[in-house]
Motif scaffolding. Structure first.
Motif, PDB file in Angstrom:
ATOM      1  N   SER A   1       1.540   4.399  -9.970  1.00  0.00           N
ATOM      2  CA  SER A   1       1.614   4.144 -11.284  1.00  0.00           C
ATOM      3  C   SER A   1       0.460   3.203 -11.367  1.00  0.00           C
ATOM      4  CB  SER A   1       2.951   2.688 -11.382  1.00  0.00           C
ATOM      5  OG  SER A   1       2.685   2.062 -12.481  1.00  0.00           O
ATOM      6  N   ALA A   2      -0.128   4.056 -12.778  1.00  0.00           N
ATOM      7  CA  ALA A   2      -1.513   3.627 -13.473  1.00  0.00           C
ATOM      8  C   ALA A   2      -1.829   1.853 -12.997  1.00  0.00           C
ATOM      9  CB  ALA A   2      -2.056   4.490 -14.563  1.00  0.00           C
TER      10      ALA A   2
ATOM     11  N   GLN B   1      -7.944  -7.113 -20.498  1.00  0.00           N
ATOM     12  CA  GLN B   1      -6.489  -7.210 -20.934  1.00  0.00           C
ATOM     13  C   GLN B   1      -6.743  -5.989 -21.940  1.00  0.00           C
ATOM     14  OE1 GLN B   1      -4.485 -10.695 -20.874  1.00  0.00           O
ATOM     15  NE2 GLN B   1      -3.560 -10.485 -19.309  1.00  0.00           N
ATOM     16  N   SER B   2      -7.719  -6.155 -22.645  1.00  0.00           N
ATOM     17  CA  SER B   2      -8.254  -6.038 -24.382  1.00  0.00           C
ATOM     18  C   SER B   2      -8.595  -4.512 -23.490  1.00  0.00           C
ATOM     19  CB  SER B   2      -9.140  -6.389 -24.813  1.00  0.00           C
ATOM     20  OG  SER B   2     -10.011  -6.882 -24.219  1.00  0.00           O
ATOM     21  N   GLN B   3      -9.396  -4.327 -22.939  1.00  0.00           N
ATOM     22  CA  GLN B   3     -10.034  -3.164 -22.710  1.00  0.00           C
ATOM     23  C   GLN B   3      -8.520  -2.021 -21.718  1.00  0.00           C
ATOM     24  OE1 GLN B   3     -13.972  -3.509 -21.360  1.00  0.00           O
ATOM     25  NE2 GLN B   3     -14.575  -5.161 -22.132  1.00  0.00           N
ATOM     26  N   SER B   4      -7.486  -2.690 -21.722  1.00  0.00           N
ATOM     27  CA  SER B   4      -6.702  -1.960 -20.729  1.00  0.00           C
ATOM     28  C   SER B   4      -7.374  -1.694 -18.960  1.00  0.00           C
ATOM     29  CB  SER B   4      -6.115  -0.510 -20.583  1.00  0.00           C
ATOM     30  OG  SER B   4      -5.636  -0.853 -22.123  1.00  0.00           O
ATOM     31  N   ASP B   5      -8.369  -2.201 -18.840  1.00  0.00           N
ATOM     32  CA  ASP B   5      -9.259  -2.357 -17.241  1.00  0.00           C
ATOM     33  C   ASP B   5      -8.017  -2.958 -16.170  1.00  0.00           C
ATOM     34  OD1 ASP B   5     -10.935  -2.325 -15.223  1.00  0.00           O
ATOM     35  OD2 ASP B   5     -11.987  -3.502 -16.598  1.00  0.00           O
ATOM     36  N   VAL B   6      -7.636  -1.951 -15.439  1.00  0.00           N
ATOM     37  CA  VAL B   6      -6.275  -2.453 -14.815  1.00  0.00           C
ATOM     38  C   VAL B   6      -6.885  -2.770 -13.444  1.00  0.00           C
ATOM     39  CG1 VAL B   6      -4.333  -1.936 -13.463  1.00  0.00           C
ATOM     40  CG2 VAL B   6      -4.265  -1.196 -15.977  1.00  0.00           C
ATOM     41  N   PRO B   7      -7.381  -2.666 -12.714  1.00  0.00           N
ATOM     42  CA  PRO B   7      -8.526  -2.564 -11.423  1.00  0.00           C
ATOM     43  C   PRO B   7      -8.791  -4.364 -11.849  1.00  0.00           C
ATOM     44  CG  PRO B   7      -8.640  -0.590 -11.904  1.00  0.00           C
ATOM     45  CD  PRO B   7      -7.945  -0.656 -12.549  1.00  0.00           C
ATOM     46  N   THR B   8      -9.807  -4.234 -12.830  1.00  0.00           N
ATOM     47  CA  THR B   8     -10.150  -5.955 -13.347  1.00  0.00           C
ATOM     48  C   THR B   8      -8.703  -6.683 -13.179  1.00  0.00           C
ATOM     49  OG1 THR B   8     -13.138  -4.770 -14.439  1.00  0.00           O
ATOM     50  CG2 THR B   8     -12.016  -6.949 -14.938  1.00  0.00           C
ATOM     51  N   ILE B   9      -8.258  -6.379 -13.901  1.00  0.00           N
ATOM     52  CA  ILE B   9      -7.187  -7.336 -14.123  1.00  0.00           C
ATOM     53  C   ILE B   9      -6.566  -7.643 -12.633  1.00  0.00           C
ATOM     54  CG2 ILE B   9      -4.552  -7.697 -14.504  1.00  0.00           C
ATOM     55  CD1 ILE B   9      -5.272  -5.718 -16.905  1.00  0.00           C
ATOM     56  N   TRP B  10      -6.081  -7.001 -11.959  1.00  0.00           N
ATOM     57  CA  TRP B  10      -5.349  -6.919 -10.424  1.00  0.00           C
ATOM     58  C   TRP B  10      -6.903  -7.362  -9.302  1.00  0.00           C
ATOM     59  CZ3 TRP B  10      -1.204  -7.370  -8.027  1.00  0.00           C
ATOM     60  CH2 TRP B  10      -0.119  -6.857  -9.375  1.00  0.00           C
TER      61      TRP B  10
ATOM     62  N   GLU C   1       0.559  -1.834   0.086  1.00  0.00           N
ATOM     63  CA  GLU C   1      -0.131  -0.155   0.078  1.00  0.00           C
ATOM     64  C   GLU C   1       0.702   1.426  -0.459  1.00  0.00           C
ATOM     65  OE1 GLU C   1      -3.216   2.499   0.528  1.00  0.00           O
ATOM     66  OE2 GLU C   1      -3.442  -0.184   0.001  1.00  0.00           O
ATOM     67  N   ALA C   2       1.704   1.471   0.930  1.00  0.00           N
ATOM     68  CA  ALA C   2       3.274   2.158   1.085  1.00  0.00           C
ATOM     69  C   ALA C   2       3.651   2.972  -0.201  1.00  0.00           C
ATOM     70  CB  ALA C   2       3.985   1.951   2.562  1.00  0.00           C
ATOM     71  N   VAL C   3       4.179   1.354  -0.837  1.00  0.00           N
ATOM     72  CA  VAL C   3       5.259   2.077  -2.095  1.00  0.00           C
ATOM     73  C   VAL C   3       3.959   2.581  -3.307  1.00  0.00           C
ATOM     74  CG1 VAL C   3       6.305   0.868  -4.056  1.00  0.00           C
ATOM     75  CG2 VAL C   3       6.718   0.138  -1.170  1.00  0.00           C
TER      76      VAL C   3
END
Length: 284
Positions: free
Chosen positions: A49-50, A239-248, A41-43
């Motif tokens: 970074s997005a 991934q195809s939509q660059s949806d980073v929150p869903t990926i994680w 969380e801290a880092v």
């Protein structure tokens, strides 16, 4: 000092000891993870970074993605029941079929030295074939969708169960085997009271490996053609939509599921092997 007082103090001391042991166990299990999450969380908050969101943002995304349903449905919404549950169903079916076939074939192979000698090179060859290379074969043999997904998982998950079971069956104590013959136990009785109990340790070792492989192959199988749901399918769309929150969110959920299933399997293993391990300690 009365006997009742002594008994009461002894009971209080035992309760306090249990509480201390439970506290130490919880700290040993969860403190490293808590430290890791705090550092993460801290880092990530500092780096901003997005592509690497903080754990708190991932938890929020997981809640909005899957857990906004009613309490009567365990808070699972349509997105969860449409993707998580199908993945778990395929995982459970594949692991069950792998265990059923792997244990049965492993017992048969382990009981025959000649069969094991002839077939071991073939088994070792098939075991190391990467499942992605067999996608064209699966596409010809099975229908697109659940059939091909389950087949791809079983192909990898069955080998550790089969080979560990065969190894466990072959490691039966010769003295116990001779004793069973002296007492003229039938094949069924020897299988039930001698062979399977002796092979249980290796069987569970194979099941643990198969569980890890099944979880990995579950995601891979949902990347194959003909897939319309599942966590792998959702990960591909994200991934195809660059949806980073869903990926994680999918990555973290897979880690949680892997830890949960492994913990359940270890609990079952400890319970099933309790008698077997006690007998081994008594014999030693």
């Amino acid at each position: 000092m009365t006997a009742a007082t002594v008994t009461s103090r002894s009971a209080a001391g035992r309760d306090a000891g249990r509480v201390r042991a439970l506290t130490v166990g919880v700290l040993q299990r969860w403190l490293p993870l808590a430290i890791l999450v705090v550092c993460w969380e801290a880092v990530t908050r500092t780096a901003t970074s997005a592509y690497f969101p903080p754990p708190s943002d991932i938890v929020k995304a997981m809640h909005e993605l899957w857990f906004t349903g009613p309490a009567s449905h365990l808070f699972l919404n349509e997105e969860a029941t449409g993707n998580i549950l199908p993945s778990l169903g395929r995982l459970a079916l594949s692991l069950f079929l792998s265990a059923l076939a792997g244990i049965a074939l492993g017992i048969l192979l382990g009981r025959s030295d000649q069969a094991m000698a002839y077939l071991n090179p073939v088994l070792q060859f098939a075991r190391v074939i990467p499942p992605p290379t067999l996608v064209p074969v699966f596409a010809v043999l099975f229908e697109f969708g659940t059939q091909m997904q389950v087949a791809s998982i079983i192909f990898s998950a069955i080998w550790p169960i089969l080979l560990n079971t065969a190894d466990g069956v072959r490691s039966v104590d010769p003295v116990q085997a001779d004793t069973a013959r002296v007492f003229r136990l039938s094949r069924t009785e020897r299988l039930r009271y001698l062979i399977v109990p002796s092979a249980l340790v290796k069987i569970f070792a194979g099941l643990r490996l198969a569980l890890s492989l099944s979880l990995i192959l579950m995601v891979f199988s949902e990347l194959l053609p003909g897939t319309s749901n599942g966590l792998g399918y959702e990960l591909t769309n994200a991934q195809s939509q660059s949806d980073v929150p869903t990926i994680w969110s999918v990555i973290v959920l897979l880690g949680i599921l892997g830890y949960l299933f492994n913990t359940i399997l270890l609990a079952v293993e400890r319970r099933v092997l309790a008698t077997h391990r006690g007998a081994r300690k008594a014999a030693s």
